[in-house]
Design an enzyme around this catalytic site. Structure first.
Site, mmCIF file in Angstrom:
data_model
loop_
_atom_site.group_PDB
_atom_site.id
_atom_site.type_symbol
_atom_site.label_atom_id
_atom_site.label_comp_id
_atom_site.label_asym_id
_atom_site.label_seq_id
_atom_site.Cartn_x
_atom_site.Cartn_y
_atom_site.Cartn_z
ATOM 1 N N GLY A 46 28.135 12.345 12.514
ATOM 2 C CA GLY A 46 27.533 12.136 13.826
ATOM 3 C C GLY A 46 28.474 12.634 14.905
ATOM 4 O O GLY A 46 29.672 12.780 14.660
ATOM 5 N N GLN A 51 32.124 12.793 23.355
ATOM 6 C CA GLN A 51 33.262 13.175 22.507
ATOM 7 C C GLN A 51 33.666 14.630 22.715
ATOM 8 O O GLN A 51 34.770 15.022 22.340
ATOM 9 C CB GLN A 51 32.925 12.959 21.022
ATOM 10 C CG GLN A 51 32.772 11.494 20.644
ATOM 11 C CD GLN A 51 32.440 11.353 19.170
ATOM 12 O OE1 GLN A 51 31.288 11.489 18.779
ATOM 13 N NE2 GLN A 51 33.453 11.112 18.348
ATOM 14 N N CYS A 94 35.907 7.623 12.993
ATOM 15 C CA CYS A 94 35.431 8.270 14.212
ATOM 16 C C CYS A 94 36.255 9.527 14.445
ATOM 17 O O CYS A 94 37.475 9.497 14.335
ATOM 18 C CB CYS A 94 35.582 7.327 15.404
ATOM 19 S SG CYS A 94 34.994 8.041 16.953
ATOM 20 N N HIS A 136 26.838 3.487 16.190
ATOM 21 C CA HIS A 136 28.173 4.008 16.519
ATOM 22 C C HIS A 136 28.046 5.094 17.602
ATOM 23 O O HIS A 136 28.821 5.111 18.564
ATOM 24 C CB HIS A 136 28.804 4.561 15.228
ATOM 25 C CG HIS A 136 30.100 5.278 15.387
ATOM 26 N ND1 HIS A 136 31.272 4.835 14.800
ATOM 27 C CD2 HIS A 136 30.424 6.433 16.035
ATOM 28 C CE1 HIS A 136 32.245 5.689 15.099
ATOM 29 N NE2 HIS A 136 31.761 6.667 15.840
ATOM 30 N N HIS A 140 29.143 5.312 21.867
ATOM 31 C CA HIS A 140 29.889 6.367 22.574
ATOM 32 C C HIS A 140 29.258 6.661 23.929
ATOM 33 O O HIS A 140 29.953 6.991 24.891
ATOM 34 C CB HIS A 140 29.905 7.666 21.760
ATOM 35 C CG HIS A 140 30.963 7.735 20.696
ATOM 36 N ND1 HIS A 140 32.308 7.643 20.974
ATOM 37 C CD2 HIS A 140 30.879 7.908 19.353
ATOM 38 C CE1 HIS A 140 33.006 7.766 19.845
ATOM 39 N NE2 HIS A 140 32.164 7.920 18.835
HETATM 40 O O1 GNR Z 1 31.911 11.058 10.724
HETATM 41 C C1 GNR Z 1 31.743 9.868 11.019
HETATM 42 N N1 GNR Z 1 31.614 8.955 10.031
HETATM 43 C C2 GNR Z 1 31.209 7.650 10.240
HETATM 44 C C3 GNR Z 1 31.362 6.745 9.196
HETATM 45 C C4 GNR Z 1 30.962 5.438 9.348
HETATM 46 C C5 GNR Z 1 30.387 5.028 10.535
HETATM 47 C C6 GNR Z 1 30.251 5.908 11.579
HETATM 48 C C7 GNR Z 1 30.651 7.213 11.439
HETATM 49 S S1 GNR Z 1 30.436 8.337 12.756
HETATM 50 C C8 GNR Z 1 31.723 9.461 12.439
HETATM 51 C C9 GNR Z 1 31.662 10.645 13.392
HETATM 52 C C10 GNR Z 1 31.870 10.160 14.816
HETATM 53 O O2 GNR Z 1 32.932 9.881 15.286
HETATM 54 N N2 GNR Z 1 30.805 9.987 15.547
HETATM 55 O O3 GNR Z 1 30.909 9.508 16.794
HETATM 56 NI NI NI Z 2 32.676 8.279 16.782
#
Ligand code: GNR
Ligand code: NI
Length: 180
Positions: A46, A51, A94, A136, A140
């Site tokens: 994601g 970001q 993240c 998540h 952000h």
């Molecule tokens: O790549 C990502 N893996 C993830 C794993 C568990 C819960 C949320 C995430 S999101 C993260 C990428 C990211 O920072 N998205 O904002």
């Molecule tokens: Ni994140």
């Protein structure tokens, strides 16, 4: 297509509230494509616009595994319309907190409303990792990081390490004497 630089914590740009988009137009579709390319390359599942330094309520996701066909989601102005009473815990990471992980508890199922690539309003139900990842990313958009859901002790430990890493990087960048 372009790769965008990902901002890492601590950084005040990750703490701001993103603004809704007026509509999804060609310029925004270009940004969505660039965000997807940046996310696939990272790699991550994601990515939220703040970001990459863009304060718009825009999120991209793809939970498909390597080797599988890609299943990208692009969400503009996403809004939760329902969350389950039941919670689930996942080990989260993240891209803005590289190499740090912690268990976060969130509602296990959600429903949301958003604008798709064609500026059409759509609804989505999600559970499991997709529900976690969407929450998540929505965080952000409101300047919230996964470390804001864990104890202050763990949060400060992670943020201190990231700040230290940033400071030592800066010395290397600025001073050629440190490069070798
Ligand atoms: O790549 C990502 N893996 C993830 C794993 C568990 C819960 C949320 C995430 S999101 C993260 C990428 C990211 O920072 N998205 O904002
Ligand atoms: Ni994140």
């Amino acid at each position: 297509m372009a790769l965008l630089p990902i901002i890492t914590a601590p950084d005040p740009r990750l703490k701001r509230i993103a603004k809704p988009v007026a509509r999804v137009d060609d310029e925004l579709r270009q940004l969505m494509d660039d965000m997807l390319e940046t996310m696939y390359r990272a790699p991550g599942i994601g990515l939220a616009a703040p970001q990459v330094g863009v304060l718009k309520r825009l999120v991209v996701l793809d939970l498909s595994k390597e080797g599988e066909d890609r299943r990208p989601y692009v969400l503009a102005n996403p809004e939760l319309t329902w969350v389950s009473g039941e919670d689930a815990a996942y080990e989260e990471g993240c891209l803005s907190l590289p190499d740090h992980y912690a268990e976060v508890v969130r509602p296990s199922s959600i429903e949301l409303s958003y604008l798709d690539r064609d500026n059409e309003r759509r609804k989505l139900s999600a559970e499991g990792l997709l529900a976690t990842c969407i929450q998540h990313e929505l965080d952000h958009l409101d300047g919230v990081l996964f470390v804001d859901h864990i104890s202050a002790l763990k949060r400060n430990m992670i943020l201190r390490k990231l700040l230290k890493a940033k400071k030592s990087d800066k010395v290397t960048d600025a001073d050629p004497a440190h490069v070798l």
